[in-house]
Scaffold this active site. Structure first.
Site, short mmCIF file in Angstrom:
data_model
loop_
_atom_site.label_atom_id
_atom_site.label_comp_id
_atom_site.label_asym_id
_atom_site.label_seq_id
_atom_site.Cartn_x
_atom_site.Cartn_y
_atom_site.Cartn_z
N ASP A 313 0.72 -1.07 0.06
CA ASP A 313 -0.14 0.16 -0.09
C ASP A 313 0.95 1.23 -0.13
O ASP A 313 2.02 1.19 0.67
CB ASP A 313 -0.86 0.03 1.21
CG ASP A 313 -2.03 -0.86 1.01
OD1 ASP A 313 -2.62 -0.94 -0.23
OD2 ASP A 313 -2.46 -1.66 1.94
N GLU A 354 -5.80 14.73 5.74
CA GLU A 354 -5.35 15.96 4.80
C GLU A 354 -6.16 17.30 5.32
O GLU A 354 -5.31 18.18 5.33
CB GLU A 354 -6.23 15.81 3.43
CG GLU A 354 -5.34 14.66 2.65
CD GLU A 354 -5.97 13.11 2.76
OE1 GLU A 354 -6.84 12.97 3.82
OE2 GLU A 354 -5.77 12.17 2.13
N ARG A 387 -18.84 16.22 -3.94
CA ARG A 387 -17.44 16.21 -3.83
C ARG A 387 -16.71 17.41 -3.41
O ARG A 387 -15.52 17.41 -3.85
CB ARG A 387 -16.97 15.55 -5.28
CG ARG A 387 -17.52 14.25 -5.29
CD ARG A 387 -17.19 13.63 -6.83
NE ARG A 387 -15.87 13.72 -7.19
CZ ARG A 387 -15.41 13.95 -8.21
NH1 ARG A 387 -16.11 14.68 -9.18
NH2 ARG A 387 -14.03 13.98 -8.45
N LYS A 400 -14.08 23.54 -0.50
CA LYS A 400 -12.92 22.79 -0.74
C LYS A 400 -13.21 21.65 -1.47
O LYS A 400 -13.91 20.81 -0.98
CB LYS A 400 -12.22 22.62 0.61
CG LYS A 400 -10.86 22.06 0.52
CD LYS A 400 -10.16 21.83 1.65
CE LYS A 400 -10.81 20.65 2.58
NZ LYS A 400 -10.26 20.19 3.60
N ASP A 527 -9.41 -6.43 2.49
CA ASP A 527 -8.09 -7.17 1.91
C ASP A 527 -8.22 -8.54 2.32
O ASP A 527 -7.40 -9.43 1.67
CB ASP A 527 -7.01 -6.26 2.91
CG ASP A 527 -6.70 -4.83 2.50
OD1 ASP A 527 -6.91 -4.83 1.25
OD2 ASP A 527 -6.20 -4.27 3.16
#
Lengths: 685, 570
Positions: A313, A354, A387, A400, A527
């Site tokens: 990853d 972020e 979005r 944003k 996963d």
């Protein structure tokens, strides 16, 4: 790699004591039978015991003096003990490591939940952790030790996992999602959680692993079986050589003593590797454990050495954590401070890494969020439709989002998207960055640049993998442009951009179809199929129970770069077997030159010419050879336990190097060793 | 340099010059590409048609082996009975008798398995008919059997993952029509023009210079002597084999014969490289085989050239080991032949191996004990393949990968087969020798037609060498005799017969099975971590495995035989 001290210390006092004891226990022929090479040595030893007793009882010296026979018997007996000791010390070391983990979970009080009804609250009783069964539910509060592996079904807690991982920073575990699993033995630092037990007592990963190193459930790996077959056939050849020597000797009127036959046989069969083989296997798993990786089988470790492709990853493996904001780019005519303030406000409710990094960057530029009054604000959460996210405050609409989302918003309102900003966005993208556009009342305000920070030293590690012949593949949700940039910067060979779990699966299958062995690391439930499909699936300990069940290794450190270490451990394991086999067989050359002339020299004196080591007498020659054969085993135990160092210098160079050291060395060393022992024996004989 | 030594070197380089293009040619034949022998295809189609063979049918390795074994069974039964009743059949101008059943058993097996151990003498024990329809016939088909078996190996590694490994009968037929027949015809003509008989007349009588009248055997020998060498068979027309002046009249025929026996084993190694498109692998295998051959050749050569120290003590100038050698051929050409005929499994002789120096005797036996330095036609490469698999396994581990050969993983099953095959040869040789040594030592006077005490011409170490050599030669399917051993009796005929048959078919089935199993496996592409098998390093590794496994198992036995003799002499 949590404890370097115990790693370097091979022979701890207590361990040695236990191993010594085990060395005798393992003399039991039924245990010995598992190892055909050493089993034949045991038979030889028994024969020599009988011969010794016979010569003492009758005084018959046609079979050599009683003292000489006794000496041969003792040396053979010690050879057996040395071989057993090698296995026992490897087991003891593994056990000790496992015990230290197990200790943390013994007799832990567990607050078990007994459901008593729909209306009345559940009753909580304290029981011993060993009484918990799969499916039971327990609760933990701050300060409690988690009694069993399980999954959080309610609540959130910070947990200290240092007992298992050695990592002191606490981690957060919460119900639902990929961070819901807890491990027995770890400590809850804050808050309250309700946990469902996911394993039966004695069946947790740790328990399984402990059983493996303790040898109880250790099964020989396919490669170990193949090597055992080969060694057994060498043994058989030398049985034939020794048995047929009897009529040969009779024909040329050369009597050969039983001691000489048995010594010749024991020296020729590959006792060195035969004695160390299981120790090498156990030590391989033990080394994995020391790297804080629990392997579900020895085979997984071996397979790791063969890996062709590694799926990694991007986030957390190749790059540090998540993307970080690195730059504010206000649009033309926008005040920088005002822009940054807008950015901060838009990110206030953004809990993503972020979003947090934007606020952090703003702090460093002297803008903080303390002026914002939350009461007046309405936060707009990110949705798949818009979005974008943001805030409505005092009639200011700050948004944003991704370039196209904001562009859509701006142009819809009839405003122009400035071309300089568009240029800037392109520049950021082509540098591997991610642009986030900020708008203020549907006017473009500027761009925030987010960048991936590639881990220091990761490029070198990939280079090392490449030289081992392992291809690295980066898996990322980024768009192909960004992915390519990071892939190039980090030095991976390939990447899967905009990856969904199915993509990973498809990639693994595709690689496997072309005959490659693939490893991947994962932690999420989604996963799990890919982890199961991969030849080596390493689940993070922090991952979900499903992920851990699917993989064949669990990394307690949650360190995604651990795969690199695992590959090396696998290679070391195979190399140690190969080099010691070579060494063991190469030894035969010198042993022949010691024993064969000694066998025949009394009746064919001319064979003195073959005694190139000039050993003193036939008896001393034979004794020197068997003594050398015995002591080489303990001398090589450290090598068997530590493993032969792997150097990624290419297969042919590696073969050359090992052939030189262990092949040529294996021919030369016993000549020197046997001669030295013979010189020493001269003082006693 | 000594002309005779130059002669030997020239011989070797001529061999190489022929073998290399021949290898390319063989690869083309088995690939079904255009070759100069395509004029044979109508003939081949005719054979397929009358035999009911479908040449397009692809076989698995098991079907290959079933075909190989069943057709061999037919041949051995046929040969056994024809030999017994040869006195009642035509073409027997010298009136030779039928064979005893035990001798026939030994002889039929011996030629079936490409060994050509001869417990009889051609002049007095065979008829022209059996020389042709048993001996020469089997010399062709046994050679073609070996090549057809190794062709399976070629196919197994030429493709990535497959169970289809070609058709046994096609490989077999083409080996005869396109390789053996054309070469044999050329060679027979050369031999005939140099004086080897090619006549159906019986014994001739000549008057020697001394004035004695001597009966000289002859017969249609030239053709048989050609395939005897080309097919690495080695069984001579005459009892004295290629030391006989009619079987090997001069230095030129000597060169032709020694070149002929080496070219095909060598060519098959190159052919393997060409066929599977890994020339380098072919070259490395050739290099290791040549190194192995030189390991035995050099000591043999020097000990023969040095001669006996006993003669040197008598101050005889230039006392090379001339005993048992032909003056027209000389020591170097004989020494070269001694080693070549034992490393490859021909077993024809142009000198008396019993008379060679002890060190030379040891080298000749080692050549047969390793049995894979060039080795017999087809089977030499198959034997080498076994050691290669073991070397791949050990060195694969040494570089930290589970072992693989040409992209296929070598696992427990393959190792098990390889181990059994590697074990078989020492077992057959040592057990056989132990049995005979036991009877010679403990039951010398047992009531047998030939008492064990009367088997050997020499006591002690040399006698031991004679027995050891006989079983080594049988198990290696070499067929040369050390001689000095009374071997035409029940004990030796039966025991060596059994050793020969086991020493032939098991070492064919084993490697073919491994190749078949590997061919089925998933192909793994190469990476930087893959062990390369076409490097000098890996070559050295294989050499070491062969020397330590094959040679060391025999060290104690050799010590009691030739090595003891050597130290007694020097």
């Amino acid at each position: 790699m949590s404890d370097n001290t115990s790693r370097n210390k091979l022979f701890d006092g207590a361990l040695v004591e236990e191993a010594l004891q085990q060395s005798f226990v393992k003399l039991n022929p039924r245990i010995m039978f598992r190892n055909p090479v050493m089993f034949t040595v045991e038979i030889g030893t028994a024969i020599m015991l009988a011969v010794t007793i016979y010569t003492y009882a009758t005084g018959d010296t046609t079979q050599g003096s009683a003292g000489y026979n006794l000496a041969v018997f003792l040396v053979l007996f010690i050879t057996l003990l040395f071989a057993n000791f090698a296995e026992a010390i490897a087991e003891a070391r593994g056990k000790a490591q496992a015990q230290s983990l197990r200790k943390t979970r013994e007799d832990t009080p567990a607050k078990k939940v007994f459901a008593v009804g729909e209306i009345r609250t559940d009753e909580i009783k304290v029981v011993s952790s060993s009484q918990l069964a799969k499916g039971d539910i327990f609760v933990c509060e701050a300060g409690d030790i988690i009694p069993m592996d399980g999954e959080i079904i309610e609540g959130l807690a910070t947990i200290d996992e240092s007992a298992i991982t050695g990592e002191s920073a606490p981690v957060i575990r919460e119900a639902g999602g990929d961070k819901s699993s807890v491990t027995g033995g770890t400590k809850v630092l804050s808050d309250f959680i309700k946990v469902r037990v996911t394993t039966e007592p004695g069946e947790s990963f740790l328990d399984k692993m402990i059983a493996l190193v303790e040898g109880a459930s250790r099964q020989k790996t396919p490669n170990e079986i193949a090597l055992t077959i080969l060694l057994a056939s060498f043994t058989l050849v030398f049985i034939i050589v020794c048995v047929t020597l009897k009529p040969f000797g009779d024909f040329v009127n050369t009597p050969i003593t039983i001691a000489a036959f048995v010594s010749l046989f024991v020296c020729l069969i590959p006792t060195t590797i035969g004695g160390l083989l299981s120790a090498i296997g156990i030590a391989g798993m033990d080394r994995a454990l020391r790297a804080n990786v629990i392997t579900k089988s020895g085979k997984a470790v071996e397979t790791a050495g063969d890996l062709d492709t590694l799926l990694l990853d991007k986030t957390g493996t190749i790059t540090i954590g998540n993307r970080k904001a690195t730059h504010f780019w206000p649009a033309t005519g926008v005040n920088e401070q005002a822009f940054i303030t807008s950015c901060v406000m838009a990110s206030l409710a953004d809990e993503t890494p972020e979003g947090k990094s934007i606020i952090e960057l703003a702090h460093t530029q002297g803008v903080s969020n303390r002026y914002v009054k939350k009461e007046h604000a309405r936060f707009i959460a990110f949705t798949a439709e818009t979005r974008s996210s943001g805030i409505d405050i005092d009639g200011n609409r700050i948004r944003k989002g991704a370039f196209d989302a904001i562009k859509n918003l701006v142009t819809k309102a009839g405003n122009l998207f400035p071309s300089e900003t568009e240029e800037r966005i392109k520049a950021i993208s082509s540098n591997g960055g991610t642009p986030l556009v900020v708008s203020h009342n549907e006017q473009v305000y500027g761009v925030i640049e987010l960048q991936d920070i590639i881990k220091p030293g990761i490029r070198e590690r990939f280079e090392r993998l490449r030289r081992m012949g392992v291809k690295t593949v980066m898996v990322t949700g980024d768009n192909p442009l960004t992915a390519r940039f990071i892939a190039e910067k980090a030095g991976v060979d390939d990447f899967i951009a905009e990856a969904k779990p199915e993509d990973k699966m498809r990639y693994i299958k595709q690689e496997q179809e072309s005959g490659k062995l693939v490893a991947m690391m994962g932690d999420g439930t989604n996963d799990a199929p890919a982890l199961a499909q991969a030849d080596v699936g390493v689940a993070m300990n922090s991952g979900t129970q499903a992920a851990k069940e699917a993989g064949n290794m669990v990394d307690l450190d949650n360190d995604p770069t651990k795969l690199i270490e695992i590959v090396e451990i696998g290679k070391q394991l195979l190399m140690t077997r190969g080099t010691l086999t070579t060494f063991s067989i190469a030894n035969d050359v010198a042993k022949y030159f010691a024993i064969v002339p000694a066998l025949f020299i009394t009746s064919i004196p001319a064979l003195q010419g073959l005694n190139i080591m000039h050993l003193k007498s036939p008896e001393s020659a034979i004794l020197s050879a068997v003594i050398f054969n015995a002591i080489i085993i303990p001398i090589l135990i450290p090598l068997a336990l530590k493993g032969v160092a792997y150097k990624p210098i290419g297969a042919s160079a590696l073969l050359r190097r090992n052939l030189f050291i262990y092949g040529l060395g294996g021919v030369v060393v016993p000549f020197i060793g046997i001669k030295l022992i013979d010189l020493l024996l001269a003082f006693f004989m | 340099m000594n002309t005779e030594i130059t002669g030997v070197l020239v011989t070797f380089f001529i061999t190489l010059l022929i073998a290399f293009p021949l290898g390319k040619y063989i690869a083309r034949v088995f690939r079904g590409e255009k070759t100069i022998t395509d004029f044979m295809s109508p003939f081949e189609r005719f054979i397929y048609k009358i035999c009911g063979i479908d040449p397009t049918r692809e076989m698995t390795w098991k079907q290959h082996m079933a075909a190989l074994l069943s057709i061999n069974l037919v041949w051995v039964v046929y040969a056994f009975f024809v030999l017994i009743f040869q006195d009642k059949l035509p073409l027997n101008p010298d009136g030779n008798p039928g064979m005893t059943p035990d001798l026939s058993f030994n002889t039929a097996i011996s030629f079936l398995v490409n060994c050509n151990l001869q417990h009889y003498s051609g002049e007095s024990d065979l008829t022209y008919l059996t020389q042709l329809i048993v001996v020469t016939f089997l010399q062709f088909v046994s050679a073609a059997t070996g090549v057809a078996a190794v062709a399976v190996l070629f196919r197994a590694f030429a493709e990535k993952t497959t169970t289809k490994l070609g058709n046994f009968f096609v490989f077999f037929t083409q080996t005869i029509t396109r390789i053996l027949l054309p070469l044999s015809i050329i060679m027979a003509v050369i031999l005939a023009f140099n004086g080897t008989p090619a006549s159906f007349d019986g014994k001739d009588s000549i008057v020697t210079l001394q004035g004695d009248s001597v009966q000289v055997s002859r017969g249609p020998a030239a053709g048989m002597i050609a395939i005897k060498h080309l097919g690495t068979n080695g069984g001579g027309w005459f009892g004295a084999n290629s030391a006989h002046p009619l079987e090997n009249p001069n230095y030129v025929t000597n060169m032709v014969e020694i070149v002929a026996q080496v070219i095909l084993p060598m060519a098959l190694v190159f052919a393997f490289g060409f066929f599977i498109m890994r020339r380098r692998l072919g070259y490395v295998i050739f290099g290791v085989m040549t190194l192995g051959m030189l390991t035995f050749m050099i000591p043999n050569f020097f000990s023969e050239m040095g001669g006996s120290p006993a003669l040197a003590k008598m101050h005889l100038a230039n006392a090379t080991a001339m005993e048992g050698k032909e003056v027209r051929l000389g020591v170097p050409a004989s020494a070269y032949w001694q080693v070549m005929t034992t490393v490859i499994s021909t077993g024809s002789v142009n000198s008396m191996h019993d008379s060679s120096m002890p060190m030379s005797g040891a080298m000749q036996m080692l050549g047969m004990m390793t049995n894979c330095f060039y080795g017999g036609k087809g089977v030499g490469l198959l034997n080498y393949f076994i050691f290669l698999i073991i070397a791949v396994f050990i060195s694969g581990l040494m570089v930290g990968r589970t072992p693989e050969f040409l992209g296929r993983k070598v696992e427990a099953r393959e190792i098990k087969i390889a181990a059994i095959i590697a074990l078989l040869h020492p077992f057959l040789v040592l057990a056989g020798t132990a049995l005979s040594a036991y009877f010679a030592a403990h039951h010398a006077d047992i009531n047998w037609a030939v008492k064990p005490g009367a088997w050997l011409n020499n006591p002690g170490s040399h006698g031991f060498s004679e027995m050891l050599y006989e079983y080594t030669s049988s198990s290696a399917n070499n067929g040369s005799g050390f001689e000095g051993l009374g071997d035409n009796n029940l004990f030796w005929n039966i025991t060596t017969g059994i050793v020969m048959i086991l020493g032939r078919f098991i070492p064919i089935i084993g490697p073919v099975a491994i190749a078949g199993l590997l061919a089925k496996k998933k192909y793994i592409p190469q990476s930087a971590g893959t062990l390369q098998t076409d490097t000098a390093t890996f070559g050295i590794m294989t050499y070491a495995v062969i020397m330590i496994l094959a040679a060391l198992a025999f060290f104690p036995a050799l010590t009691l035989g030739p090595i003891a003799e050597f130290f007694n002499l020097y």
